[in-house]
Write an enzyme that holds these catalytic residues in place. Structure first.
Site, PDB file in Angstrom:
ATOM      1  N   GLU A 508       0.859  -1.202   0.000  1.00  0.00           N
ATOM      2  CA  GLU A 508       0.000   0.000   0.000  1.00  0.00           C
ATOM      3  C   GLU A 508       0.887   1.241   0.000  1.00  0.00           C
ATOM      4  OE1 GLU A 508      -3.828   0.437   1.672  1.00  0.00           O
ATOM      5  OE2 GLU A 508      -3.788  -1.551   2.567  1.00  0.00           O
ATOM      6  N   GLU A 778      -1.650  -0.856  13.418  1.00  0.00           N
ATOM      7  CA  GLU A 778      -2.885  -0.624  12.670  1.00  0.00           C
ATOM      8  C   GLU A 778      -4.109  -1.044  13.482  1.00  0.00           C
ATOM      9  OE1 GLU A 778      -2.980  -2.780   8.974  1.00  0.00           O
ATOM     10  OE2 GLU A 778      -4.518  -1.458   8.160  1.00  0.00           O
TER      11      GLU A 778
HETATM   12  C1  RAM Z   1      -6.328   0.252   4.702  1.00  0.00           C
HETATM   13  C2  RAM Z   1      -5.339   1.341   4.839  1.00  0.00           C
HETATM   14  C3  RAM Z   1      -5.781   2.525   5.623  1.00  0.00           C
HETATM   15  C4  RAM Z   1      -7.258   2.679   5.746  1.00  0.00           C
HETATM   16  C5  RAM Z   1      -7.993   1.982   4.665  1.00  0.00           C
HETATM   17  C6  RAM Z   1      -9.486   2.102   4.808  1.00  0.00           C
HETATM   18  O1  RAM Z   1      -6.031  -0.506   3.589  1.00  0.00           O
HETATM   19  O2  RAM Z   1      -4.168   0.837   5.351  1.00  0.00           O
HETATM   20  O3  RAM Z   1      -5.246   2.557   6.905  1.00  0.00           O
HETATM   21  O4  RAM Z   1      -7.537   4.042   5.731  1.00  0.00           O
HETATM   22  O5  RAM Z   1      -7.659   0.659   4.592  1.00  0.00           O
END
Ligand code: RAM
Length: 925
Positions: A508, A778
């Protein structure tokens, strides 16, 4: 008289004369202004983007300097003309207290122009200061028409090399050009950019230590250009310029949309070397069809996600010097500069290697050797490894080890994140990858000379991020809170790689707008990131869809036309927060149109003010009843709340910009949406209607002011109920978490907030710390010592969003917040709470350093405060009577510097002029 006595008398006389002179003379001038910067905090910028800059300075910390009452700025084409003969601008003496963001109003400036400037101020007694030292800025090439060079490169697509995801791989190009100069060079500027990323050398010398320039913008709209002063690298006679060019963000694999990788354009470079000779003549060396190139160099492959492959057998010694034979190289293709992509000087700083981390421990497991840096970081390793000819070193990365000691790389998903180095001879190889970066704590090496014993100096972590400095510090008496602060700062370092990224390691690394919205305010305390955000907001504006929607990620590499509530709102939230912390209205002016279009888009996605905008909702809320990443809060409630909030911020922006009609319009809209929000989602008792009652639903209503006065206390009661139900734990995801502290604080629930913050069990901030986190994760449960990794592969261990709590730590635990935009008035109001016995922060505001440090000891509360010149502070201090407050060791009494402005039941509010104060009060039992 002996000589000693004579010496003594002589020096006594000198002292007397000196003393007489000093004490008899009224000070005629004051110390000069300090820290002069232009626009968003640039010091002496080269290749500057803005021909209408603003000027800022700070007053020195001196007893006689409380405030500025006037200033004068002078600017000239030559420093010798200053201060008396400014040929570019003389502001003359301006009666003004403003020492920041003063708009340039001199002669029109053009590309390449260098301007020298200095400033002086007058203090509260109308005494003038000395002139400041002379600073400068030099403009870059301000428009496409300034470019005479051509885009050049080799057709790297035609080889059709496929990468790990069947993506087209563009081999790294080596491009060179020799040129002869008959005269001596007085000054040389290299203007350069790439569709891709580059490294440039002149006569074999690196031009800069920039990492992956020019950086990452919406390339179809705008490319950033960089200016280097290369005067010292050019010689008279023969010279050579050499460029390494790789795919980078422009032509590499990025995002998930396969169709976008299949057909990426071959990378190209554009450069224009402009020389001014000692005889005054000018000459330009341009990128054009006269250059030669090859893809047979040592860097074979370099991809951001997948890593770099290097073959030392293909090194071309001296390829960027005069004595290299490029007969076997090909001629490049050349294309004229068109007008559809704007070429603009980079408006923030490039990425650089900022910190070096040594290996702390070596772990040997099943033949592999793992180097542990004990800190999750972003950048590249510097390797010094013994190898044998033809061996290939394999370099792998991981953020954590699995409980069985193996590498945990599932969370990199499709990103290979692996480097290879093939040795051309026996001996110690020194190497670092150039056009990729990794997120890691552990480095695994295999394929080296196994007769040698691995040593810690084989691997050093080079931490890379946009070149900004620290802007504040926070510390406390609590080890885990300090670790949290550390993790927040590392989350920042790891995800400010030219753009604000969600994560730095997996497939990403994109500019997710929601994450940026959530963490932006905290970043502004910890680092000097105004220019970083201002620059990215330009990319946001350029990426806004025709219908006003803001894409999920900026630059928009998903191209799916999709929009999410709470994500797109970055375009109202960040400009407003920046304005409040800097006081610079330019950020509002620049973004106002985008805000309006975004609010209009909200309107199109709602009926009777109730939103149907979908999105990621309260992303990654812990323990969701529905098991979904999007959490339990109603999407419509979230959409409507952000609709109201963005309308409100647009109204406030209109007001700050003096646009009365627009203010009325957006304020009315805000009120209407708020009313609809309350009616739709809350019952008459202030309770969220069935099905959607979550902590976040109450937080949104309360934080964004969407609940009527009568119902606020009731809604708060239900929020507390929700928290109690969760055994005093948070149940918030990306959108709710940053609001927790704000709402609990404003509703007088500071003890509860302390409870949540100091929780050790899941879900909480300390939970990850207890599991060994060195960055923000995360998920609240990305990993646990008992259950291992979260089974979902979307499990970044370096994701800054939940670090949003940092704002409250500065503002309330340490107690430094702006009361007026830009900290012209500062609120010093720390809220001590168990289990802390001390906390402190300092912060570099536009006016200078603010500090607040408190400590509880021997039943006393001690608070040290520093208020910078040209500001004032409102200091809140707990005491029952003013007799209990000691200031600098004496019982408080009003003075010119310190006045009592409010006495509550137990809190005294004092107004303080600039200066340093030590307060002491008694702790109430
Ligand atoms: C994930 C990303 C991010 C988030 C989105 C919706 O893939 O890492 O943190 O904002 O999703």
């Amino acid at each position: 008289m002996n000589t000693n006595m004579f010496k003594y008398l002589f020096s006594a006389m000198c002292c007397f004369i000196l003393f007489f002179q000093v004490s008899c003379k009224e000070p005629q001038t004051l110390g000069s202004p300090k820290n002069l910067t232009v626009s968003e905090g640039f010091e002496n910028p080269l290749g500057f983007y803005n021909s209408k800059p603003s000027f800022s300075w700070q007053l020195p910390v001196l007893y006689e300097v409380k405030n500025q009452t006037a200033y004068q700025i002078v600017a000239a084409t030559n420093p010798e003309l200053l201060p008396n003969n400014p040929d570019v601008w003389d502001s003359n003496k301006q009666e003004s207290r403003q020492s920041t963001w003063i708009n340039y109003q001199g002669k029109a400036l053009k590309s390449r122009q260098k301007v020298y400037w200095q400033v002086k101020y007058w203090n509260q007694d109308d005494i003038a200061s000395e002139w400041s030292e002379i600073k400068n800025f030099e403009l870059g090439l301000l428009g496409n028409s300034e470019w005479h060079a051509k885009w050049i490169g080799l057709d790297t697509k035609k080889e059709k090399i496929l990468g790990s995801q069947e993506n087209i791989i563009h081999r790294v190009q080596y491009l060179r050009k020799g040129f002869e100069l008959s005269a001596e060079v007085a000054s040389a500027r290299l203007y350069i950019t790439a569709k891709g990323v580059f490294d440039v050398a002149i006569n074999g010398e690196d031009v800069s230590d920039d990492v992956m320039p020019p950086g990452y913008t919406p390339y179809k709209a705008r490319l950033e250009t960089i200016t280097y002063d290369v005067t010292g690298l050019i010689v008279s006679g023969q010279n050579t310029i050499g460029v390494e060019l790789a795919a980078g963000w422009h032509s590499g694999r990025l995002g998930w949309k396969k169709s976008l990788w299949i057909d990426t354009e071959s990378p190209k470079v554009l450069c224009q070397l402009e020389l001014t000779m000692k005889d005054g003549s000018k000459q330009m060396i341009l990128s054009d069809e006269g250059w030669e190139g090859t893809t047979n160099g040592p860097i074979r492959i370099s991809e951001i996600y997948d890593g770099e492959t290097y073959d030392a057998n293909l090194e071309m010694s001296g390829w960027a010097t005069n004595n290299f034979n490029d007969k076997k190289w090909e001629s490049v293709e050349a294309f004229p500069v068109s007008n559809d992509i704007r070429l603009e000087p980079k408006r923030h700083t490039t990425v650089k290697t900022k910190i070096e981390l040594a290996t702390k421990e070596i772990i040997e497991k099943d033949g592999a050797v793992i180097f542990d840096l004990k800190q999750n970081m972003v950048g590249v390793p510097l390797l010094k490894v013994p190898m044998k000819k033809e061996q290939t070193l394999k370099v792998r990365f991981a953020e954590m080890l699995s409980p069985d000691g193996t590498f945990y790389t599932e969370n990199y998903r499709s990103a290979q994140s692996t480097n290879y180095y093939t040795a051309s001879k026996d001996g110690v190889v020194e190497w670092m990858p150039k056009f990729t970066f990794h997120g890691f704590r552990y480095v695994e090496l295999s394929g080296f000379d196994t007769s040698k014993t691995p040593s810690k100096n084989w691997v050093t972590g080079l931490v890379q991020y946009s070149d900004f400095e620290q802007n504040g510090t926070f510390a406390s008496s609590h080890e885990k809170l300090n670790q949290l602060q550390n993790n927040i700062v590392w989350g920042l370092r790891g995800n400010f790689f030219d753009i604000p990224t969600d994560c730095p390691q997996r497939d990403e690394r994109m500019g997710w707008t929601g994450d940026a919205q959530v963490f932006g305010p905290t970043s502004m305390f910890n680092a000097d990131v105004y220019k970083f955000w201002a620059s990215w907001l330009q990319s946001v504006r350029e990426s806004q869809y025709d219908n006003g929607g803001i894409p999920w990620v900026v630059p928009d590499v998903l191209l799916n036309n999709k929009v999410s509530a709470g994500w797109g709102d970055v375009c109202t939230i960040i400009p407003w927060k920046i304005y409040f912390r800097t006081g610079d209205k330019k950020i509002l002016e620049e973004n106002f149109e985008t805000m309006k279009r975004w609010v209009a888009y909200h309107e199109t996605r709602s009926k009777d003010y109730i939103s149907s905008m979908d999105g990621f909702a309260d992303w990654l809320q812990p323990l969701p009843a529905n098991g979904n990443n999007k959490g339990d809060t109603s999407h419509s409630l979230i959409g409507t709340a952000f609709f109201a909030h963005s309308a409100n911020l647009t109204a406030k922006t209109a007001k700050a910009l003096g646009k009365t009609d627009a203010f009325k319009k957006y304020n009315t809209l805000y009120k209407n949406v708020s009313k609809a929000f309350e009616t739709e989602f809350f019952d008459e008792n202030g309770k969220v209607k069935e099905g959607t009652a979550t902590q976040t639903s109450y937080l949104l209503g309360l934080a964004f002011g969407l609940i009527s006065e009568d119902n606020k206390a009731k809604a708060k009661k239900y929020l507390i109920e929700k928290i109690t139900e969760a055994d005093n734990h948070l149940r918030t995801g990306f959108l709710g978490t940053p609001l927790l502290s704000e709402v609990l604080d404003e509703t007088g629930e500071i003890d509860l907030m302390y409870k949540l913050l100091f929780n050790e069990t899941y879900p909480s901030w300390f939970y990850s710390i207890n599991q060994g986190a060195t960055t923000i994760w995360e998920r609240w449960n990305s990993y646990s010592k008992t259950d291992g990794f979260n089974p979902q592969k979307m499990n970044s261990l370096n994701h800054y969003a939940y670090g949003a709590i940092g704002e409250w730590m500065y503002e309330r635990i340490a107690g430094i917040a702006p009361l007026e935009p830009g900290y012209k008035t500062i609120r010093i109001a720390p809220v001590p709470g168990e289990p802390l016995t001390s906390a402190s922060a300092n912060l570099n505001t536009p006016y200078g350093e603010v500090a607040s440090a408190w400590e509880i000891k021997d039943k006393g509360f001690f608070l040290n405060v520093t208020v910078p010149p040209n500001t004032k502070a409102v200091i809140e201090i707990q005491a029952n009577t003013s007799q209990e407050i000691f200031v600098n060791g004496e019982v408080f009494k009003e003075s010119e510097n310190l006045k009592l402005i409010e006495k509550g039941t137990s809190v005294f509010k004092l107004s303080a002029q600039s200066g340093s104060y030590n307060f002491q009060t008694t702790i109430k039992e």
